[in-house]
Design an enzyme around this catalytic site. Structure first.
Site, short mmCIF file in Angstrom:
data_model
loop_
_atom_site.label_atom_id
_atom_site.label_comp_id
_atom_site.label_asym_id
_atom_site.label_seq_id
_atom_site.Cartn_x
_atom_site.Cartn_y
_atom_site.Cartn_z
N ASP A 121 23.61 -30.07 9.90
CA ASP A 121 22.97 -30.72 11.05
C ASP A 121 21.61 -31.27 10.63
O ASP A 121 20.98 -30.72 9.71
CB ASP A 121 22.78 -29.71 12.18
CG ASP A 121 24.09 -29.24 12.79
OD1 ASP A 121 25.03 -30.05 12.88
OD2 ASP A 121 24.16 -28.07 13.21
N ASP A 139 28.93 -34.13 16.07
CA ASP A 139 28.68 -33.50 17.37
C ASP A 139 28.57 -34.56 18.47
O ASP A 139 29.10 -34.38 19.56
CB ASP A 139 27.39 -32.67 17.33
CG ASP A 139 27.45 -31.52 16.34
OD1 ASP A 139 28.56 -31.01 16.08
OD2 ASP A 139 26.39 -31.13 15.82
#
Length: 173
Positions: A121, A139
């Site tokens: 991330d 995501d």
């Protein structure tokens, strides 16, 4: 003798190409950000947006942290459920877009979990002093795809007359 390519086959090819393109964007951005952010985070907009590389062995908000195998199984189950649900969802361009986004996002994070045992991330937002969990393009694809799919299911596709909810309401009147 060469067979004629049907519209459905062309559509499937375009959808597959779109998924592959989104996977390249997701996986490429993760690898690039891991390299660029090796020395630390980068503030893009002070007190709002930063690039910060983190790894996550869980799902959203780090739930199920450390349960990589469980999350792999869940990802595979969701992809299977989407395939089984496909014929029941009203046909529309929005449906195609939602499925493309969902598959690209699920596969993008699934690849990370299978290869690295964590998800990469790097997008970090602070909104009204709340630090939103760091996330990635996969995501975003999942969230946007899920919202679009809910809209398709809820509204149906009136242009094709496939809105079952509307049909039921009309019969009652």
């Amino acid at each position: 003798m060469k067979e004629k390519t049907t519209d459905i086959e062309r559509l499937k090819k375009r959808e597959m190409l779109a998924i592959i393109l989104l996977l390249i964007i997701d996986q490429g951005s993760k690898a690039w950000m891991e390299s660029v952010l090796a020395q630390g985070s980068i503030t893009v907009i002070p007190n709002f947006f930063e690039l910060e590389f983190v790894t996550n062995t869980g799902a959203a908000w780090s739930i199920f942290s450390g349960n990589v195998i469980f999350l792999i199984v869940i990802s595979l189950f969701v992809m299977f459920a989407l395939v089984m649900m496909y014929p029941t969802v009203p046909k529309s361009r929005l449906k195609s877009i939602s499925y493309i986004l969902l598959y690209a996002g699920i596969i993008g994070n699934l690849l990370d979990r299978m290869i690295f045992h964590y998800v990469k991330d790097f997008l970090k937002f602070t909104i009204f002093e709340y630090q939103f969990p760091v996330f990635n393009f996969a995501d975003m694809f999942i969230v946007i795809g899920a919202v679009l799919l809910m809209i398709v299911i809820w509204k149906g596709d009136k242009s094709h007359g496939n809105n079952q909810v509307s049909k039921r309401r009309k019969r009652k009147i």
